[in-house]
Design a protein around this motif. Structure first.
Motif, PDB file in Angstrom:
ATOM      1  N   GLY A 189     -57.412 -38.745 -17.323  1.00 35.14           N
ATOM      2  CA  GLY A 189     -56.182 -37.957 -17.262  1.00 35.14           C
ATOM      3  C   GLY A 189     -55.823 -37.395 -18.619  1.00 35.14           C
ATOM      4  N   SER A 190     -54.696 -36.715 -18.656  1.00 39.70           N
ATOM      5  CA  SER A 190     -54.310 -35.973 -19.843  1.00 39.70           C
ATOM      6  C   SER A 190     -52.884 -36.346 -20.252  1.00 39.70           C
ATOM      7  CB  SER A 190     -54.392 -34.482 -19.509  1.00 39.70           C
ATOM      8  OG  SER A 190     -54.380 -33.684 -20.652  1.00 39.70           O
ATOM      9  N   GLN A 191     -52.532 -36.035 -21.506  1.00 41.57           N
ATOM     10  CA  GLN A 191     -51.214 -36.372 -22.077  1.00 41.57           C
ATOM     11  C   GLN A 191     -50.928 -37.874 -21.901  1.00 41.57           C
ATOM     12  OE1 GLN A 191     -49.525 -35.200 -24.232  1.00 41.57           O
ATOM     13  NE2 GLN A 191     -47.533 -36.126 -24.149  1.00 41.57           N
TER      14      GLN A 191
ATOM     15  N   GLY B 131     -61.338 -36.850 -22.478  1.00 43.48           N
ATOM     16  CA  GLY B 131     -60.265 -36.532 -23.432  1.00 43.48           C
ATOM     17  C   GLY B 131     -59.027 -37.292 -23.025  1.00 43.48           C
ATOM     18  N   GLY B 132     -57.879 -36.685 -23.245  1.00 42.13           N
ATOM     19  CA  GLY B 132     -56.667 -37.255 -22.675  1.00 42.13           C
ATOM     20  C   GLY B 132     -55.614 -37.756 -23.616  1.00 42.13           C
ATOM     21  N   LEU B 133     -55.962 -37.908 -24.921  1.00 43.05           N
ATOM     22  CA  LEU B 133     -54.956 -38.449 -25.834  1.00 43.05           C
ATOM     23  C   LEU B 133     -53.744 -37.515 -25.899  1.00 43.05           C
ATOM     24  CD1 LEU B 133     -55.018 -41.018 -27.587  1.00 43.05           C
ATOM     25  CD2 LEU B 133     -55.466 -39.529 -29.540  1.00 43.05           C
TER      26      LEU B 133
ATOM     27  N   ILE C 156     -66.695 -37.760 -26.891  1.00 46.18           N
ATOM     28  CA  ILE C 156     -65.331 -37.654 -26.364  1.00 46.18           C
ATOM     29  C   ILE C 156     -64.985 -36.171 -26.232  1.00 46.18           C
ATOM     30  CG2 ILE C 156     -64.316 -39.873 -27.040  1.00 46.18           C
ATOM     31  CD1 ILE C 156     -63.161 -38.217 -29.433  1.00 46.18           C
ATOM     32  N   GLU C 157     -63.990 -35.890 -25.411  1.00 39.62           N
ATOM     33  CA  GLU C 157     -63.687 -34.497 -25.045  1.00 39.62           C
ATOM     34  C   GLU C 157     -62.211 -34.171 -25.248  1.00 39.62           C
ATOM     35  OE1 GLU C 157     -64.680 -34.593 -20.907  1.00 39.62           O
ATOM     36  OE2 GLU C 157     -66.798 -34.994 -21.267  1.00 39.62           O
ATOM     37  N   PRO C 158     -61.688 -34.294 -26.454  1.00 35.82           N
ATOM     38  CA  PRO C 158     -60.267 -34.014 -26.640  1.00 35.82           C
ATOM     39  C   PRO C 158     -59.945 -32.523 -26.626  1.00 35.82           C
ATOM     40  CG  PRO C 158     -61.279 -34.535 -28.747  1.00 35.82           C
ATOM     41  CD  PRO C 158     -62.373 -34.627 -27.724  1.00 35.82           C
ATOM     42  N   GLY C 159     -58.842 -32.166 -26.025  1.00 41.57           N
ATOM     43  CA  GLY C 159     -58.378 -30.776 -26.017  1.00 41.57           C
ATOM     44  C   GLY C 159     -56.991 -30.696 -26.627  1.00 41.57           C
ATOM     45  N   ARG C 160     -56.019 -31.208 -25.862  1.00 46.19           N
ATOM     46  CA  ARG C 160     -54.615 -31.113 -26.267  1.00 46.19           C
ATOM     47  C   ARG C 160     -54.359 -31.663 -27.671  1.00 46.19           C
ATOM     48  NH1 ARG C 160     -50.535 -31.280 -22.356  1.00 46.19           N
ATOM     49  NH2 ARG C 160     -52.023 -32.300 -20.987  1.00 46.19           N
ATOM     50  N   SER C 161     -54.976 -32.834 -27.983  1.00 45.27           N
ATOM     51  CA  SER C 161     -54.664 -33.466 -29.269  1.00 45.27           C
ATOM     52  C   SER C 161     -55.273 -32.699 -30.442  1.00 45.27           C
ATOM     53  CB  SER C 161     -55.142 -34.926 -29.266  1.00 45.27           C
ATOM     54  OG  SER C 161     -56.483 -34.991 -28.816  1.00 45.27           O
TER      55      SER C 161
ATOM     56  N   LEU D 210     -44.363 -25.897 -14.090  1.00 45.51           N
ATOM     57  CA  LEU D 210     -45.374 -26.601 -13.294  1.00 45.51           C
ATOM     58  C   LEU D 210     -45.287 -28.123 -13.410  1.00 45.51           C
ATOM     59  CD1 LEU D 210     -47.755 -25.930 -11.426  1.00 45.51           C
ATOM     60  CD2 LEU D 210     -49.226 -25.817 -13.431  1.00 45.51           C
ATOM     61  N   TYR D 211     -45.009 -28.621 -14.612  1.00 47.05           N
ATOM     62  CA  TYR D 211     -45.026 -30.081 -14.806  1.00 47.05           C
ATOM     63  C   TYR D 211     -43.685 -30.610 -15.288  1.00 47.05           C
ATOM     64  CZ  TYR D 211     -49.909 -28.630 -15.624  1.00 47.05           C
ATOM     65  OH  TYR D 211     -51.143 -28.041 -15.566  1.00 47.05           O
ATOM     66  N   LYS D 212     -42.654 -29.776 -15.253  1.00 48.36           N
ATOM     67  CA  LYS D 212     -41.367 -30.145 -15.874  1.00 48.36           C
ATOM     68  C   LYS D 212     -41.583 -30.548 -17.337  1.00 48.36           C
ATOM     69  CE  LYS D 212     -38.768 -31.669 -11.813  1.00 48.36           C
ATOM     70  NZ  LYS D 212     -39.692 -32.122 -10.755  1.00 48.36           N
TER      71      LYS D 212
ATOM     72  N   ILE E 106     -46.527 -21.763 -18.530  1.00 49.50           N
ATOM     73  CA  ILE E 106     -46.123 -22.255 -17.206  1.00 49.50           C
ATOM     74  C   ILE E 106     -45.818 -23.752 -17.195  1.00 49.50           C
ATOM     75  CG2 ILE E 106     -48.396 -22.834 -16.234  1.00 49.50           C
ATOM     76  CD1 ILE E 106     -47.443 -21.389 -13.661  1.00 49.50           C
ATOM     77  N   ARG E 107     -46.055 -24.439 -18.304  1.00 54.72           N
ATOM     78  CA  ARG E 107     -45.936 -25.903 -18.298  1.00 54.72           C
ATOM     79  C   ARG E 107     -44.556 -26.423 -17.885  1.00 54.72           C
ATOM     80  NH1 ARG E 107     -46.753 -29.095 -21.816  1.00 54.72           N
ATOM     81  NH2 ARG E 107     -48.092 -30.488 -20.617  1.00 54.72           N
ATOM     82  N   PRO E 108     -43.473 -25.841 -18.381  1.00 57.78           N
ATOM     83  CA  PRO E 108     -42.161 -26.346 -17.922  1.00 57.78           C
ATOM     84  C   PRO E 108     -41.985 -26.188 -16.406  1.00 57.78           C
ATOM     85  CG  PRO E 108     -41.900 -25.093 -19.942  1.00 57.78           C
ATOM     86  CD  PRO E 108     -43.317 -24.873 -19.481  1.00 57.78           C
TER      87      PRO E 108
ATOM     88  N   ALA F 100     -51.881 -25.906 -26.641  1.00 58.23           N
ATOM     89  CA  ALA F 100     -52.792 -26.356 -25.579  1.00 58.23           C
ATOM     90  C   ALA F 100     -52.214 -26.009 -24.216  1.00 58.23           C
ATOM     91  CB  ALA F 100     -53.006 -27.868 -25.668  1.00 58.23           C
ATOM     92  N   TYR F 101     -53.056 -25.484 -23.345  1.00 58.69           N
ATOM     93  CA  TYR F 101     -52.669 -25.167 -21.970  1.00 58.69           C
ATOM     94  C   TYR F 101     -51.495 -24.188 -21.942  1.00 58.69           C
ATOM     95  CZ  TYR F 101     -55.681 -29.181 -21.418  1.00 58.69           C
ATOM     96  OH  TYR F 101     -56.757 -30.038 -21.501  1.00 58.69           O
ATOM     97  N   GLY F 102     -51.430 -23.336 -22.965  1.00 58.84           N
ATOM     98  CA  GLY F 102     -50.401 -22.302 -23.022  1.00 58.84           C
ATOM     99  C   GLY F 102     -51.016 -20.986 -22.584  1.00 58.84           C
TER     100      GLY F 102
HETATM  101  N1  LLP Z   1     -62.362 -33.651 -20.180  1.00 59.36           N
HETATM  102  C1  LLP Z   1     -62.125 -33.386 -18.875  1.00 59.36           C
HETATM  103  C2  LLP Z   1     -63.169 -33.668 -17.894  1.00 59.36           C
HETATM  104  C3  LLP Z   1     -60.878 -32.863 -18.479  1.00 59.36           C
HETATM  105  O1  LLP Z   1     -60.655 -32.613 -17.193  1.00 59.36           O
HETATM  106  C4  LLP Z   1     -59.873 -32.608 -19.464  1.00 59.36           C
HETATM  107  C5  LLP Z   1     -58.573 -32.049 -19.092  1.00 59.36           C
HETATM  108  C6  LLP Z   1     -60.191 -32.870 -20.820  1.00 59.36           C
HETATM  109  C7  LLP Z   1     -61.442 -33.412 -21.134  1.00 59.36           C
HETATM  110  C8  LLP Z   1     -59.232 -32.619 -21.938  1.00 59.36           C
HETATM  111  O2  LLP Z   1     -58.092 -33.400 -21.835  1.00 59.36           O
HETATM  112  P1  LLP Z   1     -56.999 -33.383 -23.003  1.00 59.36           P
HETATM  113  O3  LLP Z   1     -57.609 -34.027 -24.220  1.00 59.36           O
HETATM  114  O4  LLP Z   1     -56.642 -31.970 -23.263  1.00 59.36           O
HETATM  115  O5  LLP Z   1     -55.892 -34.140 -22.450  1.00 59.36           O
HETATM  116  N2  LLP Z   1     -52.873 -28.073 -17.668  1.00 59.36           N
HETATM  117  C9  LLP Z   1     -52.423 -29.406 -17.963  1.00 59.36           C
HETATM  118  C10 LLP Z   1     -53.542 -30.272 -18.508  1.00 59.36           C
HETATM  119  C11 LLP Z   1     -54.736 -30.382 -17.594  1.00 59.36           C
HETATM  120  C12 LLP Z   1     -55.866 -31.208 -18.188  1.00 59.36           C
HETATM  121  C13 LLP Z   1     -57.104 -31.080 -17.384  1.00 59.36           C
HETATM  122  N3  LLP Z   1     -58.267 -31.758 -17.891  1.00 59.36           N
HETATM  123  C14 LLP Z   1     -51.239 -29.344 -18.925  1.00 59.36           C
HETATM  124  O6  LLP Z   1     -50.755 -28.256 -19.250  1.00 59.36           O
HETATM  125  O7  LLP Z   1     -50.711 -30.396 -19.324  1.00 59.36           O
END
Ligand code: LLP
Length: 406
Positions: free
Chosen positions: A193-195, A230-232, A265-270, A308-310, A304-306, A362-364
């Motif tokens: 998961g994420s966040q 990812g997910g941090l 590891i696959e970080p995006g948001r962080s 879609l996800y509050k 769209i984040r506010p 991120a996700y903007g």
């Molecule tokens: N790896 C996989 C397989 C994923 O599905 C994701 C995110 C990541 C890595 C990266 O996760 P992060 O480090 O960014 O948390 N649109 C939503 C977030 C959806 C995340 C989907 N997968 C938002 O605006 O919060």
């Protein structure tokens, strides 16, 4: 703390390229990426930036030049990474619905590995690899049945989610995969998961995956790597206890070191989340019997984040003002759900004032749309004291590209 100089630079940018406008900091992006990379020390590792968080070509180039790998989920993301100069060998391809054409492009490009989500997908990769005379490395994405304690839309590691293969079924699937001549079981992956602000569920998932890997090795599979996704989470508001990248990685390292594996590891948001802001201008102030509204020129189609996800995004005026109001900050889109903040205490603002919507890297932009026929915003990258447009604002002509007039 945001400096007056920083706000001045943002105002200069907004006045020059117009609003709404996304602004990213190259220094902040690279600092976060290096925080991951250095925290691994001498443990063999690959930090694959999750392209879906922000796929602007210049950001990808910045990360590629720093040595990053990339986590992609579509042929389009692969196209972007290759165009930005990313190293194909450092690409992992995730996602539940890879098409044959995407798989073929990935194999021809020589990507590092597939994170596979079903046996059907294994069969297709095997067939395409066979046709091309190649052997493809894969990891099964397992679902460890761990609750990530985040918004339900961005939690992925529970048994009833569409992602991965149930961890208890994984040994049998790896065993059956031996029948696929053009596949090589090289790893195990998972992403819950994420966040995620409290990362203990990620450690719990890691422990489960490490136990699985021991079994797989005992069964004779040459598993060399573990991919923990990812997910941090990041701090969106005061009081969010955002985890330190260094501590998180130290906790993972301790577990993986003993197993003698390479870790991905696959970080995006962080990496990009707090490195970006959305600049917008106040259009009108408006009052209903029960509420104040600040009408701005950015809308749900831009961020769209506010809706879609509050999700909470801090909003600050770029110029200090006295007093304060309690207001909904809303955009021009014709939907009640079009808000960037609700019942928010804000410094007094006036029409014409510039606001920064924080933590929007991120996700903007990647989730922006043309809803209400609104061109998507311009994107700007700041490097040190200089800045440049890295994606032009869309025009009205862009809006109708590809359409036919009957
Ligand atoms: N790896 C996989 C397989 C994923 O599905 C994701 C995110 C990541 C890595 C990266 O996760 P992060 O480090 O960014 O948390 N649109 C939503 C977030 C959806 C995340 C989907 N997968 C938002 O605006 O919060």
């Amino acid at each position: 703390m945001i400096s007056a100089d920083h706000n001045k630079l943002l105002a200069t940018i907004a006045n020059s390229v117009g609003t709404p406008c996304y602004v990213y900091s190259a220094d902040a992006i690279l600092a976060a990426w290096h925080a991951y990379d250095t925290a691994f020390g001498d443990l063999p590792h690959l930090v694959c930036y999750a392209v879906k968080a922000n796929s602007n070509l210049s950001l990808l180039k910045l990360l590629a030049d720093a040595g990053a790998g990339f986590d992609i989920v579509s042929g389009g993301e692969l196209f972007r990474v290759l165009r930005a100069g990313g190293d194909p060998k450092k690409i992992v391809f995730s996602g539940v619905g890879k098409t044959e054409a995407e798989i073929e492009l990935a194999l021809q490009s020589g990507i590092g590995a597939f994170n596979c989500e079903s046996e059907g997908e294994l069969a297709v990769i095997n067939a395409v690899a066979g046709r091309l005379g190649l052997t493809a490395d894969f990891s099964l994405r397992v679902n460890p049945d761990v609750n990530a304690d985040t918004h339900p839309y961005i939690s992925t590691g529970l048994r009833d989610h569409k992602f991965g293969i149930d961890i208890s079924d994984a040994p049998a699937v790896y065993a059956r995969s031996r029948a696929f001549r053009n596949l090589r079981a090289a790893g195990v992956s998972c992403h819950i998961g994420s966040q995620i602000l409290d990362y203990s569920p990620i450690l719990e998932a890691a422990d489960k995956v490490l136990t699985l890997i021991e079994h797989l090795k005992a069964d004779g599979h040459a598993i060399r790597h573990i991919d923990l996704g990812g997910g941090l989470g990041i701090a969106y508001k005061e009081g969010d206890a955002s985890p330190s990248i260094a501590t998180f990685i130290a906790d993972l390292r301790e577990r993986v070191e003993r197993a003698g594996l390479t870790i991905t590891i696959e970080p995006g948001r962080s990496i990009v989340g707090n490195a970006g802001e959305l600049l917008t201008r106040v259009l009108y102030l408006k009052q209903s019997p029960s509420k104040h509204f600040v009408v701005i020129d950015a809308a749900m189609n831009d961020l769209i984040r506010p809706a879609l996800y509050k999700a909470h995004h801090n909003i600050r005026p770029l110029k200090a003002t006295g007093g304060s109001i309690l207001a909904d900050v809303v955009g021009p889109v014709c939907e009640t759900g079009d808000f960037l903040a609700r019942d928010r205490e804000l410094p007094d603002v006036q029409p014409g004032d510039l606001l920064a919507v924080e933590s929007a890297g991120a996700y903007g932009f990647v989730q922006a749309s043309n809803y209400n026929s609104r061109p998507r915003p311009v994107e700007v990258l700041v490097e040190g004291n200089t800045w440049r447009v890295v994606r032009k604002r869309e025009t009205w002509e862009d809006l109708i590209r590809g359409e036919e007039l009957i």
